[in-house]
Scaffold this motif. Structure first.
Motif, PDB file in Angstrom:
ATOM      1  N   ASN A  22       2.346 -23.923   4.921  1.00 41.99           N
ATOM      2  CA  ASN A  22       1.384 -24.488   3.970  1.00 41.99           C
ATOM      3  C   ASN A  22       1.023 -23.486   2.880  1.00 41.99           C
ATOM      4  O   ASN A  22       0.812 -23.855   1.725  1.00 41.99           O
ATOM      5  CB  ASN A  22       0.104 -24.932   4.694  1.00 41.99           C
ATOM      6  N   LEU A  63       5.515 -32.189   0.444  1.00 46.02           N
ATOM      7  CA  LEU A  63       4.342 -32.963   0.049  1.00 46.02           C
ATOM      8  C   LEU A  63       4.076 -34.102   1.033  1.00 46.02           C
ATOM      9  O   LEU A  63       2.924 -34.347   1.419  1.00 46.02           O
ATOM     10  CB  LEU A  63       4.540 -33.550  -1.355  1.00 46.02           C
ATOM     11  N   LYS A  73       2.470 -32.742   4.212  1.00 49.82           N
ATOM     12  CA  LYS A  73       1.178 -32.059   4.112  1.00 49.82           C
ATOM     13  C   LYS A  73       0.003 -33.024   4.241  1.00 49.82           C
ATOM     14  O   LYS A  73       0.086 -34.183   3.868  1.00 49.82           O
ATOM     15  CB  LYS A  73       1.065 -31.339   2.763  1.00 49.82           C
ATOM     16  N   LYS A 133      -3.055 -31.439   3.270  1.00 48.33           N
ATOM     17  CA  LYS A 133      -3.935 -30.775   2.314  1.00 48.33           C
ATOM     18  C   LYS A 133      -3.071 -30.224   1.191  1.00 48.33           C
ATOM     19  O   LYS A 133      -2.046 -29.592   1.443  1.00 48.33           O
ATOM     20  CB  LYS A 133      -4.707 -29.639   2.998  1.00 48.33           C
ATOM     21  N   PHE A 134      -3.486 -30.466  -0.053  1.00 50.47           N
ATOM     22  CA  PHE A 134      -2.661 -30.109  -1.199  1.00 50.47           C
ATOM     23  C   PHE A 134      -3.255 -28.932  -1.977  1.00 50.47           C
ATOM     24  O   PHE A 134      -4.472 -28.765  -2.059  1.00 50.47           O
ATOM     25  CB  PHE A 134      -2.528 -31.302  -2.147  1.00 50.47           C
ATOM     26  N   SER A 135      -2.356 -28.147  -2.579  1.00 48.59           N
ATOM     27  CA  SER A 135      -2.743 -27.101  -3.528  1.00 48.59           C
ATOM     28  C   SER A 135      -2.777 -27.708  -4.933  1.00 48.59           C
ATOM     29  O   SER A 135      -2.347 -28.848  -5.147  1.00 48.59           O
ATOM     30  CB  SER A 135      -1.722 -25.955  -3.487  1.00 48.59           C
ATOM     31  N   ASP A 177       0.651 -28.631  -5.896  1.00 43.09           N
ATOM     32  CA  ASP A 177       1.050 -29.898  -5.265  1.00 43.09           C
ATOM     33  C   ASP A 177       0.571 -31.077  -6.105  1.00 43.09           C
ATOM     34  O   ASP A 177       1.305 -32.048  -6.312  1.00 43.09           O
ATOM     35  CB  ASP A 177       0.455 -30.006  -3.861  1.00 43.09           C
ATOM     36  N   LEU A 178      -0.662 -30.993  -6.591  1.00 42.73           N
ATOM     37  CA  LEU A 178      -1.216 -32.076  -7.409  1.00 42.73           C
ATOM     38  C   LEU A 178      -0.412 -32.269  -8.687  1.00 42.73           C
ATOM     39  O   LEU A 178      -0.202 -33.398  -9.136  1.00 42.73           O
ATOM     40  CB  LEU A 178      -2.673 -31.776  -7.758  1.00 42.73           C
ATOM     41  N   ILE A 208       2.785 -33.982  -7.742  1.00 42.60           N
ATOM     42  CA  ILE A 208       2.473 -35.399  -7.497  1.00 42.60           C
ATOM     43  C   ILE A 208       2.362 -36.138  -8.823  1.00 42.60           C
ATOM     44  O   ILE A 208       2.855 -37.267  -8.967  1.00 42.60           O
ATOM     45  CB  ILE A 208       1.178 -35.532  -6.670  1.00 42.60           C
ATOM     46  N   LEU A 260       1.087 -40.507  -1.150  1.00 44.82           N
ATOM     47  CA  LEU A 260       0.651 -39.222  -1.685  1.00 44.82           C
ATOM     48  C   LEU A 260      -0.746 -39.317  -2.290  1.00 44.82           C
ATOM     49  O   LEU A 260      -1.587 -38.443  -2.073  1.00 44.82           O
ATOM     50  CB  LEU A 260       1.653 -38.727  -2.732  1.00 44.82           C
ATOM     51  N   MET A 273      -4.206 -37.522  -1.175  1.00 47.00           N
ATOM     52  CA  MET A 273      -4.904 -36.740  -2.201  1.00 47.00           C
ATOM     53  C   MET A 273      -6.385 -37.115  -2.245  1.00 47.00           C
ATOM     54  O   MET A 273      -7.263 -36.245  -2.288  1.00 47.00           O
ATOM     55  CB  MET A 273      -4.233 -36.997  -3.548  1.00 47.00           C
TER      56      MET A 273
END
Length: 304
Positions: free
Chosen positions: A31, A153, A156, A158-160, A163-164, A167, A187, A191
């Motif tokens: 992660n 993605l 996961k 939890k996103f960084s 990642d956003l 997306i 996704l 989010m």
């Protein structure tokens, strides 16, 4: 900068091997850091961000200064200013605005890109690819990023911030007809579930991603699924004060009223609010686009 990458890579590999930690164990669930990223860092091929260096130092049980001088990995203030602009500056499909945003990218690539940490390079590539997909309606831009990060993605919870941004690129590719809407919804729903843990810039990106998700549903005439995303957008705009998103939200509310609630007068109120709001921001092109969409819906409803 190549010397700094080499210094970090050699120090990291030495310290890791002295402790007998394999790359797979070092990266844990990947992660924070993937094995592929660790290999590139240790080989001196990429520069880790300060956040990744802090993770690396924590795993090794040392301070960042034992790996590299902290000042060598601080990002230039002008680069951070440009990054803010390419994230926040909205083009609305206007050619002049697109050219201005492209000029920001040109400055980043000419003055900073080569010396940026890999994480920052990925961010810039994702933002630029999303702009190119949006402005050209061609989905091939940024496909290498989707290929590398999509499975991560989907796995996961939890996103960084990066990642956003990826997306967002995926959502724009959906709008161009190249990706699966069901994957996009998975996704976006994940989010939304984790949005309370993000900073203000990340919340802005989430807001833009939700706008993109509603645009996908709007484009597919899948109006019944709009409501939960509209509700989340209302909450986010109130929280972040990013009221420039309001015209698009009101337009989606109007569309929902047209086709799901079957309330033409309510729909017209929302569309008119959207036009007034766009006008108040000086976004006359957006105001005209909203007006044309309302007229299109009224004409369609009249003949059904």
């Amino acid at each position: 900068m190549a010397e700094i990458r080499s210094e970090i890579g050699k120090n990291l590999r030495r310290l890791r091997e002295e402790r007998g930690i394999t790359r797979e164990v070092f990266c844990n669930d990947e992660n924070e850091l993937t094995v592929r990223q660790l290999v590139r860092i240790e080989n001196g091929e990429s520069l880790p961000s300060l956040k990744k260096l802090e993770y690396i130092a924590k795993v090794l049980g040392i301070s960042v200064s034992n790996i590299v001088d902290h000042d060598k990995v601080v990002l230039p203030s002008r680069y951070l200013e440009l990054k803010y602009l390419v994230i926040h500056f909205m083009t609305y499909g206007d050619e002049e605005r697109i050219r201005l945003k492209e000029a920001y990218f040109d400055e980043i690539y000419e003055s900073y890109f080569e010396d940026l940490p890999e994480e920052e390079q990925v961010a810039i590539e994702a933002i630029e690819a999303a702009l190119n997909v949006f402005s050209t309606e061609k989905a091939e831009y940024g496909e290498n990023l989707i290929e590398e990060y999509f499975e991560q993605l989907m796995a996961k919870n939890k996103f960084s911030q990066n990642d956003l941004l990826i997306i967002k690129l995926f959502l724009f590719k959906c709008l161009a007809g190249a990706k699966d809407k069901k994957d996009a919804m998975i996704l976006v729903d994940k989010m939304i579930a984790t949005k309370d843990s993000f900073d203000k810039t990340s919340l802005y990106i989430i807001t833009r991603n939700l706008i993109a998700m509603t645009s996908i549903l709007y484009q597919d005439e899948d109006y019944e699924r709009l409501r939960p995303y509209i509700d989340e957008l209302d909450k986010l705009v109130k929280e972040t004060q990013y009221f420039q998103q309001q015209p698009g939200i009101d337009m989606m509310k109007g569309t929902y009223a047209f086709y799901v609630e079957k309330d033409i007068e309510k729909a017209k109120v929302y569309y008119n609010q959207a036009m007034i709001c766009a006008h108040s921001f000086g976004e006359l092109d957006l105001e005209n686009k909203i007006k044309k969409e309302m007229e299109k819906h009224l004409k369609k409803i009249k003949w059904t």
